[in-house]
Design a protein around this motif. Structure first.
Motif, PDB file in Angstrom:
ATOM      1  N   PHE A 136       0.935  -1.234   0.161  1.00 29.95           N
ATOM      2  CA  PHE A 136       0.092   0.009   0.176  1.00 29.95           C
ATOM      3  C   PHE A 136       0.944   1.317   0.015  1.00 29.95           C
ATOM      4  O   PHE A 136       0.580   2.247  -0.689  1.00 29.95           O
ATOM      5  CB  PHE A 136      -0.942   0.055   1.140  1.00 29.95           C
ATOM      6  N   VAL A 137       1.842   1.312   0.840  1.00 28.50           N
ATOM      7  CA  VAL A 137       2.662   2.414   0.894  1.00 28.50           C
ATOM      8  C   VAL A 137       3.365   2.591  -0.366  1.00 28.50           C
ATOM      9  O   VAL A 137       3.520   3.600  -0.944  1.00 28.50           O
ATOM     10  CB  VAL A 137       3.814   2.419   2.106  1.00 28.50           C
ATOM     11  N   TRP A 138       4.051   1.504  -0.951  1.00 27.41           N
ATOM     12  CA  TRP A 138       4.655   1.638  -2.351  1.00 27.41           C
ATOM     13  C   TRP A 138       3.575   2.243  -3.613  1.00 27.41           C
ATOM     14  O   TRP A 138       4.019   3.102  -4.137  1.00 27.41           O
ATOM     15  CB  TRP A 138       5.185   0.375  -2.393  1.00 27.41           C
ATOM     16  N   MET A 139       2.514   1.726  -3.251  1.00 25.31           N
ATOM     17  CA  MET A 139       1.741   2.110  -4.390  1.00 25.31           C
ATOM     18  C   MET A 139       1.454   3.461  -4.109  1.00 25.31           C
ATOM     19  O   MET A 139       0.811   4.426  -5.197  1.00 25.31           O
ATOM     20  CB  MET A 139       0.341   1.242  -4.437  1.00 25.31           C
ATOM     21  N   ALA A 140       1.030   3.832  -2.925  1.00 16.99           N
ATOM     22  CA  ALA A 140       0.891   5.286  -2.713  1.00 16.99           C
ATOM     23  C   ALA A 140       1.624   6.125  -3.162  1.00 16.99           C
ATOM     24  O   ALA A 140       1.525   7.125  -3.731  1.00 16.99           O
ATOM     25  CB  ALA A 140       0.349   5.518  -1.335  1.00 16.99           C
ATOM     26  N   PHE A 141       2.834   5.966  -3.028  1.00 12.56           N
ATOM     27  CA  PHE A 141       4.191   6.817  -3.411  1.00 12.56           C
ATOM     28  C   PHE A 141       4.212   6.774  -4.823  1.00 12.56           C
ATOM     29  O   PHE A 141       4.442   7.988  -5.332  1.00 12.56           O
ATOM     30  CB  PHE A 141       5.377   6.166  -2.748  1.00 12.56           C
ATOM     31  N   LYS A 142       3.795   5.657  -5.467  1.00 10.17           N
ATOM     32  CA  LYS A 142       3.964   5.540  -7.155  1.00 10.17           C
ATOM     33  C   LYS A 142       2.983   6.378  -7.565  1.00 10.17           C
ATOM     34  O   LYS A 142       3.088   7.092  -8.419  1.00 10.17           O
ATOM     35  CB  LYS A 142       3.847   4.041  -7.240  1.00 10.17           C
ATOM     36  N   GLN A 143       1.544   6.325  -7.048  1.00  8.60           N
ATOM     37  CA  GLN A 143       0.468   7.251  -7.477  1.00  8.60           C
ATOM     38  C   GLN A 143       0.693   8.613  -7.065  1.00  8.60           C
ATOM     39  O   GLN A 143       0.713   9.507  -8.019  1.00  8.60           O
ATOM     40  CB  GLN A 143      -0.784   6.698  -6.739  1.00  8.60           C
ATOM     41  N   ASP A 144       1.545   8.973  -6.030  1.00  8.33           N
ATOM     42  CA  ASP A 144       1.730  10.459  -5.810  1.00  8.33           C
ATOM     43  C   ASP A 144       2.952  10.759  -6.945  1.00  8.33           C
ATOM     44  O   ASP A 144       2.686  11.912  -7.441  1.00  8.33           O
ATOM     45  CB  ASP A 144       2.325  10.497  -4.438  1.00  8.33           C
ATOM     46  N   ASP A 145       3.846  10.078  -7.075  1.00  6.98           N
ATOM     47  CA  ASP A 145       4.720  10.460  -8.279  1.00  6.98           C
ATOM     48  C   ASP A 145       4.129  10.661  -9.569  1.00  6.98           C
ATOM     49  O   ASP A 145       4.483  11.563 -10.164  1.00  6.98           O
ATOM     50  CB  ASP A 145       5.853   9.594  -8.288  1.00  6.98           C
ATOM     51  N   GLU A 146       3.179   9.797  -9.862  1.00  8.13           N
ATOM     52  CA  GLU A 146       2.499  10.050 -11.348  1.00  8.13           C
ATOM     53  C   GLU A 146       1.805  11.157 -11.350  1.00  8.13           C
ATOM     54  O   GLU A 146       1.466  11.952 -12.502  1.00  8.13           O
ATOM     55  CB  GLU A 146       1.716   8.626 -11.459  1.00  8.13           C
ATOM     56  N   GLU A 147       0.857  11.689 -10.222  1.00  6.61           N
ATOM     57  CA  GLU A 147       0.116  12.693 -10.085  1.00  6.61           C
ATOM     58  C   GLU A 147       1.221  14.085 -10.321  1.00  6.61           C
ATOM     59  O   GLU A 147       0.721  14.843 -11.094  1.00  6.61           O
ATOM     60  CB  GLU A 147      -0.510  12.946  -8.616  1.00  6.61           C
ATOM     61  N   ALA A 164       4.041  14.064 -11.732  1.00  2.00           N
ATOM     62  CA  ALA A 164       4.532  14.399 -13.018  1.00  2.00           C
ATOM     63  C   ALA A 164       3.071  14.781 -13.977  1.00  2.00           C
ATOM     64  O   ALA A 164       3.623  15.661 -14.974  1.00  2.00           O
ATOM     65  CB  ALA A 164       4.780  12.970 -13.878  1.00  2.00           C
ATOM     66  N   LYS A 165       1.992  14.388 -13.854  1.00  2.00           N
ATOM     67  CA  LYS A 165       0.901  14.926 -14.691  1.00  2.00           C
ATOM     68  C   LYS A 165       0.750  16.419 -14.431  1.00  2.00           C
ATOM     69  O   LYS A 165       0.679  17.167 -15.406  1.00  2.00           O
ATOM     70  CB  LYS A 165      -0.502  13.988 -14.195  1.00  2.00           C
ATOM     71  N   GLU A 166       0.786  16.729 -13.131  1.00  2.00           N
ATOM     72  CA  GLU A 166       0.741  18.264 -12.747  1.00  2.00           C
ATOM     73  C   GLU A 166       1.903  19.006 -13.447  1.00  2.00           C
ATOM     74  O   GLU A 166       1.641  20.207 -13.846  1.00  2.00           O
ATOM     75  CB  GLU A 166       0.773  18.410 -11.035  1.00  2.00           C
ATOM     76  N   LYS A 167       2.933  18.599 -13.279  1.00  2.00           N
ATOM     77  CA  LYS A 167       4.263  19.275 -14.014  1.00  2.00           C
ATOM     78  C   LYS A 167       4.068  19.527 -15.433  1.00  2.00           C
ATOM     79  O   LYS A 167       4.476  20.719 -16.002  1.00  2.00           O
ATOM     80  CB  LYS A 167       5.465  18.493 -13.690  1.00  2.00           C
ATOM     81  N   GLU A 168       3.668  18.287 -16.215  1.00  2.00           N
ATOM     82  CA  GLU A 168       3.427  18.337 -17.481  1.00  2.00           C
ATOM     83  C   GLU A 168       2.191  19.446 -17.976  1.00  2.00           C
ATOM     84  O   GLU A 168       2.467  20.177 -18.783  1.00  2.00           O
ATOM     85  CB  GLU A 168       2.839  17.026 -17.993  1.00  2.00           C
ATOM     86  N   ALA A 169       1.024  19.301 -17.114  1.00  2.00           N
ATOM     87  CA  ALA A 169       0.124  20.378 -17.336  1.00  2.00           C
ATOM     88  C   ALA A 169       0.668  22.028 -17.164  1.00  2.00           C
ATOM     89  O   ALA A 169       0.238  22.645 -17.635  1.00  2.00           O
ATOM     90  CB  ALA A 169      -1.022  20.106 -16.222  1.00  2.00           C
ATOM     91  N   LYS A 170       1.435  22.063 -16.209  1.00  2.00           N
ATOM     92  CA  LYS A 170       2.115  23.359 -15.923  1.00  2.00           C
ATOM     93  C   LYS A 170       3.103  23.796 -17.114  1.00  2.00           C
ATOM     94  O   LYS A 170       2.708  25.167 -17.663  1.00  2.00           O
ATOM     95  CB  LYS A 170       2.896  23.596 -14.660  1.00  2.00           C
ATOM     96  N   GLU A 171       3.873  23.004 -17.646  1.00  2.00           N
ATOM     97  CA  GLU A 171       4.772  23.238 -18.921  1.00  2.00           C
ATOM     98  C   GLU A 171       3.660  23.470 -19.949  1.00  2.00           C
ATOM     99  O   GLU A 171       4.231  24.429 -20.543  1.00  2.00           O
ATOM    100  CB  GLU A 171       5.591  22.152 -18.952  1.00  2.00           C
ATOM    101  N   ARG A 172       2.755  22.711 -20.064  1.00  2.00           N
ATOM    102  CA  ARG A 172       1.917  23.062 -21.297  1.00  2.00           C
ATOM    103  C   ARG A 172       1.309  24.605 -21.086  1.00  2.00           C
ATOM    104  O   ARG A 172       1.013  25.267 -22.220  1.00  2.00           O
ATOM    105  CB  ARG A 172       0.658  21.959 -21.381  1.00  2.00           C
ATOM    106  N   ALA A 173       0.896  24.925 -19.774  1.00  2.00           N
ATOM    107  CA  ALA A 173       0.078  26.002 -19.657  1.00  2.00           C
ATOM    108  C   ALA A 173       1.109  27.214 -19.927  1.00  2.00           C
ATOM    109  O   ALA A 173       1.000  28.223 -20.560  1.00  2.00           O
ATOM    110  CB  ALA A 173      -0.373  26.177 -18.231  1.00  2.00           C
ATOM    111  N   VAL A 174       2.437  26.959 -19.672  1.00  2.00           N
ATOM    112  CA  VAL A 174       3.576  27.960 -19.665  1.00  2.00           C
ATOM    113  C   VAL A 174       3.776  28.270 -21.277  1.00  2.00           C
ATOM    114  O   VAL A 174       3.713  29.488 -21.495  1.00  2.00           O
ATOM    115  CB  VAL A 174       4.901  27.759 -18.920  1.00  2.00           C
TER     116      VAL A 174
END
Length: 126
Positions: free
Chosen positions: A82-93, A95-105
């Protein structure tokens, strides 16, 4: 706002859905897997015709303890997963937020460039 309304709002938030799905899935794992492993070890592995024959009366406590230790081990594995999956999910989120910010910029830069070009054309015309 009551606590029930606040909880309902959190549960209804679409961005919380992946975390809630993960929590629900691992809750089911935490309920079923340790119990199943205990009885599997007790009835199949440490039974009379099992891998280790601990079916005698003098070995009953050992049989119970070993089955319990197996269930505890499964609990630890589920928690770790569970801890591993939670951190993995957090990293994916992230990455998605960073990509969205880069597209917005990039979009803002493009709009700024187009605005400057249109202002330059307006100055040429006047």
């Amino acid at each position: 706002m009551s606590s029930a309304t606040a909880i309902r709002d959190v549960l209804a938030e679409p961005s919380n859905r992946p975390a809630l799905n993960l929590l629900a899935r691992f809750t089911m794992y935490m309920v079923t897997l340790p119990i199943a492993s205990y009885f599997l070890l007790f009835e199949l592995v440490f039974a009379k015709n099992g891998l280790y024959d601990l079916s005698e009366d003098s070995n009953f406590n050992l049989r119970v303890n070993l089955s319990g230790f197996g269930a505890i081990f499964v609990v630890q594995v589920v928690i770790g997963a569970f801890v591993w999956m939670a951190f993995k999910q957090d990293d994916e989120e992230f990455a998605k937020e960073k990509e969205a910010k880069e597209r917005a910029v990039e979009h803002i830069k493009q709009l700024s460039k187009e605005k400057k070009e249109s202002q330059a054309e307006a100055k040429k015309e006047s």
